[in-house]
Write an enzyme that holds these catalytic residues in place. Sequence first.
Site, short mmCIF file in Angstrom:
data_model
loop_
_atom_site.label_atom_id
_atom_site.label_comp_id
_atom_site.label_asym_id
_atom_site.label_seq_id
_atom_site.Cartn_x
_atom_site.Cartn_y
_atom_site.Cartn_z
CG HIS A 1 19.39 39.42 68.04
ND1 HIS A 1 18.49 38.97 67.20
CD2 HIS A 1 18.86 40.65 68.54
CE1 HIS A 1 17.50 39.81 67.11
NE2 HIS A 1 17.58 40.59 67.83
CG HIS B 1 10.99 39.09 72.19
ND1 HIS B 1 9.99 40.13 71.75
CD2 HIS B 1 12.17 39.62 71.94
CE1 HIS B 1 10.93 41.00 71.29
NE2 HIS B 1 12.13 40.83 71.34
CG HIS C 1 17.33 45.54 67.78
ND1 HIS C 1 17.23 44.28 67.64
CD2 HIS C 1 18.04 45.79 66.68
CE1 HIS C 1 17.78 43.81 66.55
NE2 HIS C 1 18.41 44.81 66.01
CG ASP D 1 12.04 45.25 70.47
OD1 ASP D 1 13.22 45.60 69.86
OD2 ASP D 1 11.77 44.11 70.70
CG HIS D 2 15.41 44.84 73.57
ND1 HIS D 2 15.49 43.73 74.47
CD2 HIS D 2 14.78 44.28 72.46
CE1 HIS D 2 15.07 42.58 73.96
NE2 HIS D 2 14.41 43.06 72.85
CG HIS E 1 20.00 43.98 71.53
ND1 HIS E 1 19.21 43.32 72.61
CD2 HIS E 1 19.12 43.89 70.41
CE1 HIS E 1 18.04 43.07 72.08
NE2 HIS E 1 18.12 43.21 71.09
CG ASP F 1 15.47 39.88 71.36
OD1 ASP F 1 15.08 40.03 72.43
OD2 ASP F 1 15.17 40.96 70.50
#
Length: 263
Positions: free
Chosen positions: A120, A175, A57, A59-60, A55, A137
Amino acid sequence: MTTPYIVPIRAFTDNYIWVIRDHCHAAVVDPGDASPVLDYLRREKLKLIAILNTHHHKDHTGGNAALLQEFTVPVYGPEKESIPTLTHRLKEYTEKEKEEGNVYLSEFSLSLKVLDIPGHTAGHIAYYGANLLFCGDTLFGCGCGRLFEGTARQMVDSLEKLSDLPKETLIYCGHEYTLNNIRFARAVEPGNQALIERKAAVVKLRGQNLPTLPCTIALEKATNPFLRCNEPEVIRNASNYAGTPLTDRVSVFAAIREWKNHF
Protein backbone atom coordinates in the site's frame (compact mmCIF):
# COMPACT_ATOMS: atom_id res chain seq x y z
CA MET A 1 -2.15 -4.59 35.80
CA THR A 2 -5.46 -4.97 34.01
CA THR A 3 -6.06 -6.70 30.70
CA PRO A 4 -6.35 -4.11 27.90
CA TYR A 5 -9.21 -4.07 25.47
CA ILE A 6 -9.68 -2.44 22.09
CA VAL A 7 -12.20 0.28 21.21
CA PRO A 8 -12.81 1.87 17.79
CA ILE A 9 -13.10 5.63 17.35
CA ARG A 10 -14.68 6.61 14.06
CA ALA A 11 -13.09 9.38 12.02
CA PHE A 12 -13.74 11.02 8.66
CA THR A 13 -16.03 8.94 6.44
CA ASP A 14 -14.92 5.39 7.22
CA ASN A 15 -11.66 5.45 9.23
CA TYR A 16 -11.16 3.62 12.48
CA ILE A 17 -8.72 4.91 15.09
CA TRP A 18 -8.07 2.00 17.44
CA VAL A 19 -7.69 2.63 21.16
CA ILE A 20 -5.85 0.09 23.30
CA ARG A 21 -7.03 0.86 26.83
CA ASP A 22 -7.62 -0.17 30.39
CA HIS A 23 -9.44 1.78 33.11
CA CYS A 24 -6.99 4.72 33.09
CA HIS A 25 -4.49 4.46 30.18
CA ALA A 26 -4.80 4.48 26.40
CA ALA A 27 -2.61 4.05 23.34
CA VAL A 28 -3.97 5.01 19.92
CA VAL A 29 -3.28 3.43 16.56
CA ASP A 30 -3.36 5.62 13.44
CA PRO A 31 -4.98 8.80 14.78
CA GLY A 32 -5.78 10.62 11.57
CA ASP A 33 -7.86 13.16 13.47
CA ALA A 34 -7.09 14.31 17.01
CA SER A 35 -10.52 15.73 17.85
CA PRO A 36 -12.49 12.50 18.34
CA VAL A 37 -9.53 10.99 20.20
CA LEU A 38 -9.31 13.90 22.61
CA ASP A 39 -13.07 13.83 23.13
CA TYR A 40 -12.91 10.12 23.94
CA LEU A 41 -9.93 10.45 26.29
CA ARG A 42 -11.59 13.30 28.21
CA ARG A 43 -14.93 11.54 28.42
CA GLU A 44 -13.35 8.30 29.64
CA LYS A 45 -10.78 10.09 31.84
CA LEU A 46 -7.88 8.27 30.17
CA LYS A 47 -4.22 9.23 30.00
CA LEU A 48 -2.59 8.81 26.59
CA ILE A 49 0.62 6.78 26.80
CA ALA A 50 1.60 6.18 23.14
CA ILE A 51 0.77 6.78 19.48
CA LEU A 52 1.34 4.00 16.94
CA ASN A 53 1.38 4.69 13.19
CA THR A 54 1.30 2.01 10.50
CA HIS A 55 2.10 4.27 7.51
CA HIS A 56 2.45 7.89 6.53
CA HIS A 57 -0.91 8.71 4.95
CA LYS A 58 -2.47 11.78 6.56
CA ASP A 59 -5.74 10.03 7.44
CA HIS A 60 -3.60 7.84 9.73
CA THR A 61 -1.11 10.41 11.07
CA GLY A 62 -2.85 13.79 10.82
CA GLY A 63 -3.81 13.90 14.49
CA ASN A 64 -0.33 13.21 15.87
CA ALA A 65 0.75 16.83 16.30
CA ALA A 66 -2.41 17.97 18.06
CA LEU A 67 -2.29 15.01 20.44
CA LEU A 68 1.32 15.87 21.25
CA GLN A 69 0.22 19.36 22.26
CA GLU A 70 -1.85 17.73 25.02
CA PHE A 71 0.35 14.76 25.95
CA THR A 72 4.09 14.02 25.95
CA VAL A 73 4.19 10.47 24.62
CA PRO A 74 6.31 8.32 22.30
CA VAL A 75 5.21 8.14 18.66
CA TYR A 76 6.05 4.85 16.96
CA GLY A 77 6.08 4.27 13.21
CA PRO A 78 7.90 2.87 10.18
CA GLU A 79 11.56 3.82 9.81
CA LYS A 80 11.25 3.87 6.01
CA GLU A 81 8.55 6.55 5.85
CA SER A 82 8.50 10.28 6.52
CA ILE A 83 6.30 11.06 9.53
CA PRO A 84 7.62 14.25 11.16
CA THR A 85 6.30 13.51 14.65
CA LEU A 86 7.92 10.08 15.03
CA THR A 87 10.11 9.55 18.07
CA HIS A 88 10.72 5.82 17.57
CA ARG A 89 11.49 4.53 14.07
CA LEU A 90 10.70 0.83 13.79
CA LYS A 91 11.89 -2.03 11.63
CA GLU A 92 10.70 -5.62 11.39
CA TYR A 93 11.23 -7.71 14.48
CA THR A 94 14.08 -10.22 14.21
CA GLU A 95 16.39 -11.82 16.73
CA LYS A 96 18.99 -9.18 15.76
CA GLU A 97 16.53 -6.27 15.73
CA LYS A 98 14.57 -6.97 18.90
CA GLU A 99 14.63 -3.44 20.29
CA GLU A 100 13.71 -1.57 17.09
CA GLY A 101 11.24 -4.27 16.13
CA ASN A 102 9.16 -4.32 19.28
CA VAL A 103 6.81 -1.91 21.05
CA TYR A 104 6.28 -2.64 24.71
CA LEU A 105 3.39 -0.86 26.38
CA SER A 106 4.26 -1.43 30.03
CA GLU A 107 0.96 -0.13 31.39
CA PHE A 108 -0.75 -3.09 29.71
CA SER A 109 2.17 -5.54 29.84
CA LEU A 110 1.59 -5.71 26.09
CA SER A 111 4.38 -6.49 23.65
CA LEU A 112 3.75 -5.84 19.93
CA LYS A 113 6.16 -7.10 17.29
CA VAL A 114 6.66 -5.08 14.12
CA LEU A 115 6.03 -6.68 10.72
CA ASP A 116 7.16 -5.11 7.44
CA ILE A 117 4.20 -5.25 5.04
CA PRO A 118 4.94 -2.99 2.04
CA GLY A 119 2.54 -2.67 -0.87
CA HIS A 120 0.00 0.00 0.00
CA THR A 121 2.94 2.24 0.86
CA ALA A 122 6.64 1.51 0.56
CA GLY A 123 7.36 1.26 4.28
CA HIS A 124 4.02 0.13 5.73
CA ILE A 125 4.25 -1.83 8.98
CA ALA A 126 1.89 -3.81 11.22
CA TYR A 127 1.88 -4.43 14.96
CA TYR A 128 1.22 -7.96 16.18
CA GLY A 129 1.01 -9.49 19.64
CA ALA A 130 -1.34 -11.09 22.16
CA ASN A 131 -3.61 -12.30 19.35
CA LEU A 132 -4.01 -8.71 18.04
CA LEU A 133 -3.03 -7.40 14.60
CA PHE A 134 -3.06 -3.70 13.73
CA CYS A 135 -2.44 -3.68 10.00
CA GLY A 136 -3.48 -0.24 8.76
CA ASP A 137 -4.43 -0.30 5.09
CA THR A 138 -2.75 -3.54 3.99
CA LEU A 139 -5.37 -6.15 4.87
CA PHE A 140 -9.03 -5.17 5.13
CA GLY A 141 -12.15 -7.12 5.95
CA CYS A 142 -12.53 -9.16 2.73
CA GLY A 143 -10.11 -6.89 0.87
CA CYS A 144 -6.70 -5.25 0.72
CA GLY A 145 -5.25 -1.79 0.14
CA ARG A 146 -4.53 -0.16 -3.17
CA LEU A 147 -0.98 -0.28 -4.50
CA PHE A 148 -0.01 3.37 -4.14
CA GLU A 149 3.74 2.88 -3.72
CA GLY A 150 4.43 -0.84 -3.82
CA THR A 151 4.19 -3.69 -6.31
CA ALA A 152 1.82 -6.61 -6.67
CA ARG A 153 4.64 -8.95 -5.63
CA GLN A 154 5.26 -6.94 -2.46
CA MET A 155 1.59 -6.93 -1.54
CA VAL A 156 1.20 -10.65 -2.18
CA ASP A 157 4.19 -11.33 0.07
CA SER A 158 2.84 -8.98 2.76
CA LEU A 159 -0.61 -10.58 2.69
CA GLU A 160 0.95 -14.03 2.87
CA LYS A 161 2.96 -12.94 5.91
CA LEU A 162 -0.24 -11.82 7.62
CA SER A 163 -2.22 -14.90 6.57
CA ASP A 164 0.46 -17.11 8.15
CA LEU A 165 -0.37 -15.68 11.59
CA PRO A 166 -2.47 -17.89 13.88
CA LYS A 167 -6.00 -18.35 12.55
CA GLU A 168 -7.60 -16.85 15.68
CA THR A 169 -5.65 -13.56 15.31
CA LEU A 170 -7.98 -10.56 15.56
CA ILE A 171 -7.56 -8.06 12.72
CA TYR A 172 -7.91 -4.34 13.40
CA CYS A 173 -7.55 -2.52 10.09
CA GLY A 174 -7.93 1.13 9.20
CA HIS A 175 -11.28 1.39 7.43
CA GLU A 176 -14.86 0.12 7.42
CA TYR A 177 -14.82 -1.28 3.89
CA THR A 178 -16.08 -4.81 4.56
CA LEU A 179 -19.50 -4.72 2.94
CA ASN A 180 -18.29 -3.12 -0.28
CA ASN A 181 -15.38 -5.55 -0.33
CA ILE A 182 -17.77 -8.49 0.02
CA ARG A 183 -19.78 -7.28 -2.97
CA PHE A 184 -16.62 -7.40 -5.04
CA ALA A 185 -15.53 -10.75 -3.59
CA ARG A 186 -18.87 -12.24 -4.62
CA ALA A 187 -18.13 -11.24 -8.22
CA VAL A 188 -14.71 -12.91 -8.04
CA GLU A 189 -15.84 -16.08 -6.25
CA PRO A 190 -19.64 -16.42 -6.44
CA GLY A 191 -19.55 -20.07 -5.47
CA ASN A 192 -17.96 -19.45 -2.06
CA GLN A 193 -20.56 -20.46 0.54
CA ALA A 194 -18.55 -18.94 3.41
CA LEU A 195 -18.67 -15.62 1.59
CA ILE A 196 -22.46 -15.82 1.26
CA GLU A 197 -22.75 -16.43 5.00
CA ARG A 198 -20.32 -13.61 5.78
CA LYS A 199 -22.33 -11.16 3.70
CA ALA A 200 -25.49 -11.93 5.68
CA ALA A 201 -23.67 -11.36 8.99
CA VAL A 202 -22.07 -8.11 7.79
CA VAL A 203 -25.33 -6.74 6.40
CA LYS A 204 -26.89 -7.30 9.82
CA LEU A 205 -24.03 -5.52 11.62
CA ARG A 206 -24.05 -2.53 9.27
CA GLY A 207 -27.82 -2.31 9.53
CA GLN A 208 -27.26 -1.66 13.25
CA ASN A 209 -24.38 0.75 12.48
CA LEU A 210 -21.95 -1.62 14.19
CA PRO A 211 -18.34 -2.26 13.12
CA THR A 212 -17.59 -5.38 11.11
CA LEU A 213 -14.19 -5.50 12.81
CA PRO A 214 -12.29 -7.15 14.24
CA CYS A 215 -12.35 -10.13 11.94
CA THR A 216 -10.02 -13.14 12.09
CA ILE A 217 -7.28 -14.55 9.93
CA ALA A 218 -9.34 -17.73 9.58
CA LEU A 219 -12.32 -15.79 8.23
CA GLU A 220 -10.17 -13.82 5.80
CA LYS A 221 -8.53 -16.97 4.45
CA ALA A 222 -12.00 -18.43 3.85
CA THR A 223 -13.53 -15.37 2.16
CA ASN A 224 -11.00 -12.74 1.07
CA PRO A 225 -10.22 -13.11 -2.65
CA PHE A 226 -6.82 -11.45 -2.24
CA LEU A 227 -5.81 -14.31 0.06
CA ARG A 228 -7.33 -16.91 -2.25
CA CYS A 229 -5.35 -16.39 -5.46
CA ASN A 230 -4.67 -20.14 -5.74
CA GLU A 231 -8.37 -21.05 -5.74
CA PRO A 232 -9.65 -22.35 -9.12
CA GLU A 233 -12.72 -20.09 -9.28
CA VAL A 234 -10.66 -17.01 -8.40
CA ILE A 235 -8.07 -17.90 -11.04
CA ARG A 236 -10.76 -18.51 -13.66
CA ASN A 237 -12.59 -15.25 -13.08
CA ALA A 238 -9.38 -13.24 -12.79
CA SER A 239 -8.27 -14.71 -16.12
CA ASN A 240 -11.63 -13.83 -17.67
CA TYR A 241 -11.23 -10.25 -16.46
CA ALA A 242 -7.65 -10.02 -17.74
CA GLY A 243 -8.56 -11.63 -21.06
CA THR A 244 -5.69 -14.08 -20.82
CA PRO A 245 -4.90 -17.24 -18.83
CA LEU A 246 -3.20 -16.43 -15.52
CA THR A 247 -1.01 -19.09 -14.00
CA ASP A 248 0.63 -17.65 -10.87
CA ARG A 249 -0.74 -15.99 -7.77
CA VAL A 250 0.98 -12.64 -8.37
CA SER A 251 -0.62 -12.20 -11.79
CA VAL A 252 -3.98 -13.34 -10.37
CA PHE A 253 -3.63 -10.86 -7.53
CA ALA A 254 -2.66 -8.05 -9.91
CA ALA A 255 -5.71 -8.76 -12.09
CA ILE A 256 -8.23 -8.75 -9.25
CA ARG A 257 -6.60 -5.68 -7.66
CA GLU A 258 -7.02 -3.84 -10.97
CA TRP A 259 -10.57 -5.19 -11.26
CA LYS A 260 -11.36 -3.92 -7.77
CA ASN A 261 -9.96 -0.48 -8.65
CA HIS A 262 -12.67 -0.12 -11.29
CA PHE A 263 -15.47 -2.15 -9.68
